[in-house]
Design a protein around this motif. Structure first.
Motif, short mmCIF file in Angstrom:
data_model
loop_
_atom_site.label_atom_id
_atom_site.label_comp_id
_atom_site.label_asym_id
_atom_site.label_seq_id
_atom_site.Cartn_x
_atom_site.Cartn_y
_atom_site.Cartn_z
N ASP A 196 0.82 -1.22 0.00
CA ASP A 196 0.00 0.00 0.00
C ASP A 196 0.85 1.27 0.00
N ALA A 197 1.97 1.22 0.71
CA ALA A 197 2.79 2.42 0.91
C ALA A 197 4.25 2.03 1.01
N LYS B 237 1.53 3.95 -5.00
CA LYS B 237 1.94 3.72 -3.61
C LYS B 237 1.97 5.04 -2.83
N HIS B 238 1.39 5.04 -1.66
CA HIS B 238 1.55 6.19 -0.77
C HIS B 238 3.00 6.22 -0.31
N VAL B 239 3.48 7.41 0.08
CA VAL B 239 4.92 7.56 0.32
C VAL B 239 5.21 8.28 1.65
N LEU B 240 6.09 7.68 2.45
CA LEU B 240 6.74 8.35 3.56
C LEU B 240 8.21 8.45 3.19
N ASN C 19 -1.66 11.09 -9.14
CA ASN C 19 -1.87 9.66 -8.95
C ASN C 19 -2.67 9.33 -7.70
N GLY C 20 -3.15 10.35 -7.00
CA GLY C 20 -4.04 10.15 -5.86
C GLY C 20 -3.40 9.46 -4.68
N VAL C 21 -2.10 9.74 -4.45
CA VAL C 21 -1.42 9.11 -3.32
C VAL C 21 -1.02 10.16 -2.28
N MET C 22 -0.95 9.73 -1.04
CA MET C 22 -0.50 10.61 0.04
C MET C 22 1.02 10.65 0.06
N PHE C 23 1.55 11.83 0.36
CA PHE C 23 3.00 11.99 0.48
C PHE C 23 3.31 12.71 1.78
N MET C 24 4.27 12.19 2.54
CA MET C 24 4.68 12.84 3.78
C MET C 24 6.19 12.82 3.92
N GLU C 25 6.72 13.94 4.36
CA GLU C 25 8.15 14.07 4.64
C GLU C 25 8.37 13.68 6.10
N GLY C 26 9.46 12.95 6.38
CA GLY C 26 9.64 12.32 7.68
C GLY C 26 10.12 13.21 8.81
N PHE C 27 9.35 14.26 9.15
CA PHE C 27 9.66 15.07 10.33
C PHE C 27 8.84 14.57 11.51
#
Length: 240
Positions: free
Chosen positions: A68-69, A91-94, A116-124
């Motif tokens: 999934d991610a 794929k959602h992304v961390l 592409n309808g995916v969530m993206f988060m930067e690792g803070f």
């Protein structure tokens, strides 16, 4: 109904082994089902963290329909490419910080994730500690008066510099990308404002041509000012 996220990890980076993989093992809503790496120790690492699937190539992992991610702890210069590749595969992304090295890269990453309808988060990770929300509440309430300026500092002494990716400019090394990004993120987050002008001074490691320390002054859109300094050549400090 599935109540957890199935993760894939790109590389056997030390930060993944030390921080994220142990956390995933304790989580009730996440499971790492695959890891991709050409590292000869990947089987040993997969066994240690109970990861059932191993891929030799990152793109092969991204083809796995069960994932999934993905978590991306690659060197900074590789973030943009693999975030975009993961998004294209749905794929959602961390992604480890910093998300990218330039404004252009960041803009492209965000656009492709949205397309592409995916969530993206930067690792803070720091921002999820409740103490930071409490600080924001105190500032908003006027409990300590009108805040005029903020200072953020983060430093540590980088041992074993030879071969360390933090000292490799081609891979996005340097104190600003590795340490300063936390300071800048904290300032923007706590003061809830974006910078309109930034002045910086840096000290370079002349052998490797990366910044070993950086100091900056930020003028924010809300009229406040902020100062940050980050370094990889001194005693550990972290405060704002």
């Amino acid at each position: 109904m599935k109540t957890y996220v199935r993760w894939g990890v790109l590389s056997t980076a030390q930060v993944a082994q030390d921080e994220l993989l142990p956390a995933y093992m304790k989580a009730v809503n996440a499971e790492v089902i695959a890891i991709a790496s050409s590292n000869i120790k990947v089987k040993e690492i997969a066994s240690k963290f109970e990861i059932p699937k191993i891929y030799e190539a990152y793109d092969k992992l991204l083809e796995d329909p069960e994932i999934d991610a993905v978590y991306i702890p690659l060197p900074n210069a590789l973030h943009s490419h693999w975030v975009k590749e993961a998004a294209k595969k749905g794929k959602h992304v961390l992604c480890e910080k910093p998300a990218a090295l330039t404004f252009k890269e960041t803009k492209e990453m965000i656009e492709i994730c949205r397309e592409n309808g995916v969530m993206f988060m930067e690792g803070f990770m720091y921002q999820f500690h409740p103490q930071h929300q409490r600080v924001k509440e105190i500032i908003a309430s006027g409990e300590i008066g009108d805040v005029k300026t903020m200072k953020a500092t983060l430093s540590s002494y980088l041992k074993n510099q030879n071969g360390n990716i933090r000292m490799n400019g081609e891979l996005g090394g340097g104190s600003l990308y590795d340490m300063g990004c936390y300071c800048i993120h904290a300032i923007r987050n706590i003061l809830n404002s974006e910078p309109k002008r930034i002045f910086t001074s840096m000290q370079k490691d002349h052998d490797r041509q990366v910044d070993i320390a950086v100091t900056g002054l930020m003028e924010l859109n809300n009229g406040m000012t902020a100062i940050f300094d980050a370094a990889m050549d001194r005693t550990r400090t972290d405060y704002y």
